[in-house]
Design a protein around this motif. Structure first.
Motif, PDB file in Angstrom:
ATOM      1  N   SER A 174       4.802   3.495  -5.061  1.00  0.00           N
ATOM      2  CA  SER A 174       3.724   4.395  -4.625  1.00  0.00           C
ATOM      3  C   SER A 174       3.915   4.791  -3.171  1.00  0.00           C
ATOM      4  O   SER A 174       3.750   5.964  -2.798  1.00  0.00           O
ATOM      5  CB  SER A 174       2.362   3.714  -4.810  1.00  0.00           C
ATOM      6  OG  SER A 174       2.121   3.399  -6.149  1.00  0.00           O
ATOM      7  N   ALA A 175       4.255   3.811  -2.346  1.00  0.00           N
ATOM      8  CA  ALA A 175       4.493   4.107  -0.928  1.00  0.00           C
ATOM      9  C   ALA A 175       5.686   5.035  -0.757  1.00  0.00           C
ATOM     10  O   ALA A 175       5.657   5.980   0.037  1.00  0.00           O
ATOM     11  CB  ALA A 175       4.719   2.799  -0.167  1.00  0.00           C
ATOM     12  N   LEU A 176       6.743   4.779  -1.524  1.00  0.00           N
ATOM     13  CA  LEU A 176       7.939   5.614  -1.444  1.00  0.00           C
ATOM     14  C   LEU A 176       7.644   7.047  -1.869  1.00  0.00           C
ATOM     15  O   LEU A 176       8.064   8.009  -1.206  1.00  0.00           O
ATOM     16  CB  LEU A 176       9.040   5.020  -2.322  1.00  0.00           C
ATOM     17  CG  LEU A 176      10.365   5.794  -2.375  1.00  0.00           C
ATOM     18  CD1 LEU A 176      11.005   5.856  -0.991  1.00  0.00           C
ATOM     19  CD2 LEU A 176      11.323   5.145  -3.373  1.00  0.00           C
ATOM     20  N   VAL A 236       5.437  -6.858 -11.165  1.00  0.00           N
ATOM     21  CA  VAL A 236       5.123  -5.476 -11.534  1.00  0.00           C
ATOM     22  C   VAL A 236       4.116  -4.835 -10.573  1.00  0.00           C
ATOM     23  O   VAL A 236       4.317  -3.689 -10.143  1.00  0.00           O
ATOM     24  CB  VAL A 236       4.626  -5.420 -12.996  1.00  0.00           C
ATOM     25  CG1 VAL A 236       3.911  -4.101 -13.280  1.00  0.00           C
ATOM     26  CG2 VAL A 236       5.796  -5.578 -13.956  1.00  0.00           C
ATOM     27  N   PRO A 237       3.005  -5.509 -10.197  1.00  0.00           N
ATOM     28  CA  PRO A 237       2.089  -4.882  -9.229  1.00  0.00           C
ATOM     29  C   PRO A 237       2.757  -4.581  -7.892  1.00  0.00           C
ATOM     30  O   PRO A 237       2.466  -3.553  -7.265  1.00  0.00           O
ATOM     31  CB  PRO A 237       0.975  -5.929  -9.075  1.00  0.00           C
ATOM     32  CG  PRO A 237       1.020  -6.722 -10.339  1.00  0.00           C
ATOM     33  CD  PRO A 237       2.471  -6.785 -10.701  1.00  0.00           C
ATOM     34  N   VAL A 238       3.650  -5.473  -7.462  1.00  0.00           N
ATOM     35  CA  VAL A 238       4.374  -5.238  -6.202  1.00  0.00           C
ATOM     36  C   VAL A 238       5.311  -4.051  -6.343  1.00  0.00           C
ATOM     37  O   VAL A 238       5.430  -3.213  -5.435  1.00  0.00           O
ATOM     38  CB  VAL A 238       5.162  -6.506  -5.798  1.00  0.00           C
ATOM     39  CG1 VAL A 238       5.936  -6.263  -4.504  1.00  0.00           C
ATOM     40  CG2 VAL A 238       4.233  -7.689  -5.655  1.00  0.00           C
ATOM     41  N   LEU A 239       5.987  -3.975  -7.495  1.00  0.00           N
ATOM     42  CA  LEU A 239       6.876  -2.838  -7.756  1.00  0.00           C
ATOM     43  C   LEU A 239       6.113  -1.523  -7.695  1.00  0.00           C
ATOM     44  O   LEU A 239       6.552  -0.558  -7.065  1.00  0.00           O
ATOM     45  CB  LEU A 239       7.533  -3.006  -9.124  1.00  0.00           C
ATOM     46  CG  LEU A 239       8.311  -1.800  -9.658  1.00  0.00           C
ATOM     47  CD1 LEU A 239       9.553  -1.547  -8.810  1.00  0.00           C
ATOM     48  CD2 LEU A 239       8.706  -2.016 -11.121  1.00  0.00           C
ATOM     49  N   ALA A 240       4.950  -1.482  -8.343  1.00  0.00           N
ATOM     50  CA  ALA A 240       4.140  -0.261  -8.344  1.00  0.00           C
ATOM     51  C   ALA A 240       3.691   0.105  -6.938  1.00  0.00           C
ATOM     52  O   ALA A 240       3.653   1.289  -6.563  1.00  0.00           O
ATOM     53  CB  ALA A 240       2.932  -0.438  -9.260  1.00  0.00           C
ATOM     54  N   LEU A 241       3.371  -0.905  -6.134  1.00  0.00           N
ATOM     55  CA  LEU A 241       2.938  -0.659  -4.753  1.00  0.00           C
ATOM     56  C   LEU A 241       4.070  -0.062  -3.922  1.00  0.00           C
ATOM     57  O   LEU A 241       3.874   0.914  -3.174  1.00  0.00           O
ATOM     58  CB  LEU A 241       2.451  -1.965  -4.123  1.00  0.00           C
ATOM     59  CG  LEU A 241       1.870  -1.873  -2.717  1.00  0.00           C
ATOM     60  CD1 LEU A 241       0.613  -1.021  -2.722  1.00  0.00           C
ATOM     61  CD2 LEU A 241       1.567  -3.275  -2.180  1.00  0.00           C
ATOM     62  N   LEU A 242       5.268  -0.623  -4.044  1.00  0.00           N
ATOM     63  CA  LEU A 242       6.423  -0.123  -3.294  1.00  0.00           C
ATOM     64  C   LEU A 242       6.786   1.302  -3.707  1.00  0.00           C
ATOM     65  O   LEU A 242       7.062   2.160  -2.861  1.00  0.00           O
ATOM     66  CB  LEU A 242       7.614  -1.053  -3.497  1.00  0.00           C
ATOM     67  CG  LEU A 242       7.493  -2.454  -2.889  1.00  0.00           C
ATOM     68  CD1 LEU A 242       8.707  -3.302  -3.266  1.00  0.00           C
ATOM     69  CD2 LEU A 242       7.361  -2.373  -1.372  1.00  0.00           C
ATOM     70  N   ALA A 265      -4.829   6.508  -6.699  1.00  0.00           N
ATOM     71  CA  ALA A 265      -4.529   7.114  -7.996  1.00  0.00           C
ATOM     72  C   ALA A 265      -3.052   6.972  -8.327  1.00  0.00           C
ATOM     73  O   ALA A 265      -2.679   6.696  -9.473  1.00  0.00           O
ATOM     74  CB  ALA A 265      -4.940   8.589  -7.990  1.00  0.00           C
ATOM     75  N   LEU A 266      -2.218   7.161  -7.309  1.00  0.00           N
ATOM     76  CA  LEU A 266      -0.784   7.027  -7.504  1.00  0.00           C
ATOM     77  C   LEU A 266      -0.422   5.596  -7.898  1.00  0.00           C
ATOM     78  O   LEU A 266       0.385   5.361  -8.805  1.00  0.00           O
ATOM     79  CB  LEU A 266      -0.055   7.431  -6.229  1.00  0.00           C
ATOM     80  CG  LEU A 266       1.473   7.424  -6.270  1.00  0.00           C
ATOM     81  CD1 LEU A 266       1.986   8.383  -7.335  1.00  0.00           C
ATOM     82  CD2 LEU A 266       2.038   7.790  -4.904  1.00  0.00           C
ATOM     83  N   TYR A 267      -1.041   4.627  -7.234  1.00  0.00           N
ATOM     84  CA  TYR A 267      -0.767   3.221  -7.535  1.00  0.00           C
ATOM     85  C   TYR A 267      -1.210   2.870  -8.959  1.00  0.00           C
ATOM     86  O   TYR A 267      -0.475   2.224  -9.716  1.00  0.00           O
ATOM     87  CB  TYR A 267      -1.466   2.320  -6.528  1.00  0.00           C
ATOM     88  CG  TYR A 267      -1.281   0.842  -6.832  1.00  0.00           C
ATOM     89  CD1 TYR A 267      -0.039   0.237  -6.665  1.00  0.00           C
ATOM     90  CD2 TYR A 267      -2.340   0.070  -7.295  1.00  0.00           C
ATOM     91  CE1 TYR A 267       0.145  -1.110  -6.941  1.00  0.00           C
ATOM     92  CE2 TYR A 267      -2.170  -1.269  -7.573  1.00  0.00           C
ATOM     93  CZ  TYR A 267      -0.929  -1.855  -7.402  1.00  0.00           C
ATOM     94  OH  TYR A 267      -0.752  -3.181  -7.691  1.00  0.00           O
ATOM     95  N   ALA A 268      -2.428   3.299  -9.320  1.00  0.00           N
ATOM     96  CA  ALA A 268      -2.921   3.033 -10.670  1.00  0.00           C
ATOM     97  C   ALA A 268      -2.027   3.686 -11.719  1.00  0.00           C
ATOM     98  O   ALA A 268      -1.752   3.107 -12.784  1.00  0.00           O
ATOM     99  CB  ALA A 268      -4.361   3.534 -10.811  1.00  0.00           C
ATOM    100  N   ASN A 269      -1.556   4.887 -11.411  1.00  0.00           N
ATOM    101  CA  ASN A 269      -0.678   5.630 -12.311  1.00  0.00           C
ATOM    102  C   ASN A 269       0.615   4.866 -12.566  1.00  0.00           C
ATOM    103  O   ASN A 269       1.008   4.618 -13.714  1.00  0.00           O
ATOM    104  CB  ASN A 269      -0.385   6.997 -11.682  1.00  0.00           C
ATOM    105  CG  ASN A 269       0.261   7.963 -12.654  1.00  0.00           C
ATOM    106  OD1 ASN A 269       1.242   7.632 -13.304  1.00  0.00           O
ATOM    107  ND2 ASN A 269      -0.289   9.152 -12.739  1.00  0.00           N
ATOM    108  N   LEU A 270       1.287   4.469 -11.496  1.00  0.00           N
ATOM    109  CA  LEU A 270       2.570   3.785 -11.624  1.00  0.00           C
ATOM    110  C   LEU A 270       2.417   2.379 -12.197  1.00  0.00           C
ATOM    111  O   LEU A 270       3.285   1.898 -12.941  1.00  0.00           O
ATOM    112  CB  LEU A 270       3.269   3.725 -10.266  1.00  0.00           C
ATOM    113  CG  LEU A 270       3.641   5.080  -9.653  1.00  0.00           C
ATOM    114  CD1 LEU A 270       4.387   4.887  -8.336  1.00  0.00           C
ATOM    115  CD2 LEU A 270       4.478   5.908 -10.611  1.00  0.00           C
ATOM    116  N   LEU A 271       1.310   1.714 -11.872  1.00  0.00           N
ATOM    117  CA  LEU A 271       1.074   0.382 -12.431  1.00  0.00           C
ATOM    118  C   LEU A 271       0.901   0.462 -13.943  1.00  0.00           C
ATOM    119  O   LEU A 271       1.438  -0.370 -14.685  1.00  0.00           O
ATOM    120  CB  LEU A 271      -0.167  -0.246 -11.783  1.00  0.00           C
ATOM    121  CG  LEU A 271      -0.548  -1.646 -12.291  1.00  0.00           C
ATOM    122  CD1 LEU A 271       0.584  -2.640 -12.041  1.00  0.00           C
ATOM    123  CD2 LEU A 271      -1.835  -2.121 -11.623  1.00  0.00           C
TER     124      LEU A 271
END
Length: 306
Positions: free
Chosen positions: A162-164, A154-160, A194-200
């Motif tokens: 966020s980058a996208l 899940v953290p990796v998914l949120a990171l990807l 903020a985007l990463y925290a949001n999606l995570l």
């Protein structure tokens, strides 16, 4: 004369309930000699706690982005605004949720256009994150300790994601007229953290919903030989189906039918799956209205203090 939005919602409700009714009748006919399972109180309490926590995280996820759009929104007020507006999904037109958020945020000094733009993307991203979590849980089911793989991915998914989103955010508004583009762009551009925290947090919300379904299903069917990933996939899949059917109020009928059919495919008794989805619907609806009630109380107190 019935407004078109209300008419569409009524048609969606009827179609959804007819679909679920057909699933119930088929289950009763198939397992007419089987008794309805007893309500697993201890499992229901734990599942309810997970659902309530997930709804709180949902509101917190919205606040993280909203504060970057407008620093005037406090955390408690922001969670209250989103939780109260969330129940607008039960009335005709998805626009009411965005409208409610913008109106309440404006009363606290936020720019309604920026909040609306951000909230629109946020609401759209929510089922997309859920679909991603569902697909991961589905594909890792055959792997040893698949649930651990799902959780750690899940953290990796949120990171990807966020980058996208960071790369594509400008394109999301480029097709709009300049009047709207200038007002919505600042609402969509978020700092990466903020985007990463949001999606995570959104991914954790979906994991909370899926796990609550697994806990409740284990209570109804303790002898079921299925896995956490299967029950999570079925629970999240039903919720996403309900979100996608725009004319059905909160996906009524569609959510239950989808989850029930999926669980039956995974080896759950049809009668048990029906009892499960009805109980889960009641639990999630009461949790939504609990947060909405708390939100209304907090906002009313906030208004009096001002």
């Amino acid at each position: 004369m019935i407004p078109r939005n209300w008419l569409l919602k009524l048609v969606g409700l009827i179609l959804g309930l007819c679909l679920f009714g057909w699933v119930i009748l088929d289950a009763v006919e198939t397992t007419h000699s089987e008794e309805w399972p007893a309500l697993p109180v201890s499992h229901l309490v734990l599942a309810t706690g997970l659902v309530v926590t997930a709804h709180g995280l949902h509101g917190l996820a919205w606040v993280i982005g909203a504060q970057n759009v407008s620093g005037r929104i406090q955390v408690l007020d922001g969670v209250s605004i989103y939780s109260l507006s969330f129940i607008a999904r039960y009335i005709p037109g998805k626009v009411w949720q965005i409208g409610g958020i913008s109106y309440l945020a404006k009363k606290r000094g936020a720019d309604p256009y920026k909040i609306a733009g951000y909230s629109l993307v946020f609401v759209f991203a929510f089922p997309c994150i859920g679909a991603s979590v569902m697909l991961i849980s589905y594909f890792v089911d055959d792997l040893y300790f698949g649930w651990i793989i799902c959780l750690t991915s899940v953290p990796v998914l949120a990171l990807l994601l966020s980058a996208l989103f960071s790369l594509a955010s400008e394109g999301l508004v480029s097709f709009l007229p300049k009047y709207w583009r200038d007002r919505l762009r600042s609402g969509l551009n978020q700092p990466f953290w903020a985007l990463y925290a949001n999606l995570l947090l959104l991914a954790l919300v979906w994991l909370g919903f899926g796990t609550s379904g697994h806990v409740l299903l284990r209570g109804f069917a303790p002898d079921w030989s299925g896995s956490w990933t299967q029950s999570t996939t079925a629970t999240i899949g039903g919720l996403i189906a309900g979100f996608l059917v725009l004319i059905a109020p909160s996906g009524a009928g569609v959510r239950e039918a989808t989850t029930s059919v999926w669980l039956t495919h995974f080896g759950v008794s049809p009668i048990v799956s029906i009892a499960f989805v009805i109980t889960l619907r009641i639990t999630m609806t009461l949790s939504e209205f609990l947060w909405a009630g708390l939100g209304a109380f907090v906002l009313s107190r906030s208004n009096k203090e001002k």
